[in-house]
Scaffold this motif. Structure first.
Motif, mmCIF file in Angstrom:
data_model
loop_
_atom_site.group_PDB
_atom_site.id
_atom_site.type_symbol
_atom_site.label_atom_id
_atom_site.label_comp_id
_atom_site.label_asym_id
_atom_site.label_seq_id
_atom_site.Cartn_x
_atom_site.Cartn_y
_atom_site.Cartn_z
ATOM 1 N N CYS A 53 3.879 -5.405 4.404
ATOM 2 C CA CYS A 53 2.774 -4.411 4.339
ATOM 3 C C CYS A 53 1.440 -4.864 4.944
ATOM 4 O O CYS A 53 1.336 -6.032 5.102
ATOM 5 N N GLU A 54 0.789 -4.325 5.963
ATOM 6 C CA GLU A 54 -0.543 -4.677 6.578
ATOM 7 C C GLU A 54 -1.754 -4.911 5.504
ATOM 8 O O GLU A 54 -2.597 -5.413 5.775
ATOM 9 N N CYS A 112 5.268 -0.383 5.535
ATOM 10 C CA CYS A 112 5.629 0.157 4.034
ATOM 11 C C CYS A 112 6.674 1.519 4.661
ATOM 12 O O CYS A 112 7.431 1.786 3.866
ATOM 13 N N CYS A 118 0.837 -1.360 0.000
ATOM 14 C CA CYS A 118 -0.070 -0.049 -0.088
ATOM 15 C C CYS A 118 0.817 1.155 0.023
ATOM 16 O O CYS A 118 0.447 2.292 -0.410
ATOM 17 N N GLY A 119 2.194 1.125 0.486
ATOM 18 C CA GLY A 119 2.884 2.342 0.446
ATOM 19 C C GLY A 119 2.736 3.302 1.784
ATOM 20 O O GLY A 119 3.436 4.225 1.908
ATOM 21 N N LEU A 120 1.449 3.058 2.434
ATOM 22 C CA LEU A 120 1.059 3.959 3.592
ATOM 23 C C LEU A 120 1.245 3.459 4.982
ATOM 24 O O LEU A 120 1.103 4.312 5.930
ATOM 25 N N CYS A 121 1.353 2.088 5.167
ATOM 26 C CA CYS A 121 1.065 1.380 6.356
ATOM 27 C C CYS A 121 2.518 1.674 7.324
ATOM 28 O O CYS A 121 3.524 2.248 6.819
HETATM 29 ZN ZN LIG Z 1 1.696 -0.957 3.458
#
Ligand SMILES: [Zn+2]
Ligand SMILES: [Zn+2]
Length: 356
Positions: free
Chosen positions: A118-119, A110, A104-107
């Motif tokens: 990544c979650e 990440c 996701c790039g956001l968790c």
């Molecule tokens: Zn992530």
């Protein structure tokens, strides 16, 4: 010209396409459904080739659990035939492959730089939407262009090579290391090629199937061992009194991990990438780990290695072609999965649309 006419055919008619689906473990069949509609951030790929991964085989055998019905296939290459409005880095006609591990790039993980943890990890072809299909529609973010120097066949190895590269990164391999590789399937043989490239001194490969041992010898193994007939750790210690600097276990069963652990010399590192039974566990001596400063480490997926893997596939120094033992048409996918359960098979390719 060929690509343009194909695009027109797909876009105008949005006809049905063939794809493979597993309704349950032990069963795979070809069905038809409409070509997926193109969404703003997605790329529509006409798939050329897709390799059968060990994961696909384990799901087919019912050893790994997934939600059925399930569409397998995550090692594929193809040509882009349509792009969504927001897609900017990929264009129609590009030859591409896909990194099936979509973070996701956001968790939390990440942002720490560990996309494999990544979650919200999505895994097209591992959880759904597989590449044993005439068309797939995937987010631009996971699509990678491949140079003309990489054939569609060899491009199916980019994902498995990227996973081995993560293992090699974590192994901190040093020139003149004594390396033991457990498992002579695709992953083990790629480990063999890369360890040789990184300067390993003695590579010992353990594999029960004679055909694969012979292939390992041909690809540069110093010694091979049949674990059904001989004790791997004794053979390793006969070869080098000090034991192995590095053991790479691509199988991950209780037996292989424990035997790999016994091969380690002082300061030895044992890395495990094989996912096997959930019940796999080993009895190890804590004192042994402390006094000998041993490292035991798992490696999972392919964080930050995909672009490097494309570069490696483009190099002419590796005999990648030797890893392919079968090429089968999509219509015969059942036979391909039957063969994947046979001992002699290494990498099986399913030819979906490739006529070159
Ligand atoms: Zn992530
Ligand atoms: Zn794979």
């Amino acid at each position: 010209m060929r690509v343009e006419s194909l695009v027109l055919r797909v876009i105008e008619s949005r006809t049905d396409m063939k794809y493979a689906v597993m309704p349950q473990a032990g069963m795979i069949k070809i069905e038809e459904k409409p070509v997926p509609p193109i969404e703003d951030d997605k790329v529509l790929i006409n798939v050329k080739m897709c390799g059968i991964c060990g994961t696909d085989t384990l799901i087919h055998k019912g050893i790994l659990n997934v939600n059925f019905p399930y569409s397998p296939g995550h090692e594929y290459s193809g040509v882009v035939v349509d792009t969504g409005k927001k897609v900017s880095s990929i264009k129609i006609g590009d030859r591409v492959t896909v990194n099936p591990n979509h973070e996701c790039g956001l968790c939390y993980f990440c942002r720490l730089g560990f996309p494999n943890h990544c979650e919200n990890l999505k895994r097209p072809g591992i959880k759904s939407n597989g590449g044993f299909a005439e068309y797939v529609s995937v987010p631009e973010k996971i699509v990678y262009r491949i140079p003309d120097s990489i054939s569609f066949r060899n491009a199916t190895l980019i994902e498995p090579v990227s996973c081995v590269l993560h293992m090699i990164d974590e192994a901190c391999i040093k020139p003149r290391d004594v390396v033991v590789i457990i498992g002579g399937g695709t992953m083990g043989l790629i480990c063999l090629l890369l360890c040789g490239y990184y300067g390993a001194r003695t590579i010992i490969l353990s594999e029960p199937v004679e055909y694969k041992r012979a292939l390992a010898k041909q690809l540069g193994a110093f010694l091979t061992c049949d674990p059904a007939k001989e004790c791997l750790s004794s053979r390793v210690k006969e070869t080098d009194l000090h034991g192995a600097n590095l053991v790479l276990d691509n199988v991950g069963s209780s037996n292989t991990v424990f035997e790999g652990y016994k091969c380690l010399g002082k300061k030895g590192r044992l890395l495990i990438s094989g996912l096997n039974s959930e019940k796999a566990e080993i009895p190890i001596s804590v004192q042994d780990i402390v006094k000998n400063e041993l490292t035991i480490k798992g490696v999972f997926l392919n964080p930050n290695t995909f672009s490097r893997s494309i570069e490696l596939l483009g190099m002419k120094v590796f005999p990648w072609d030797n890893l392919f033992t079968h090429e089968i048409q999509l219509s015969e996918i059942n036979r391909a999965f039957d063969i994947s359960a046979e001992a002699k098979a290494v990498k099986i390719l399913v030819n979906i649309n490739e006529r070159e």
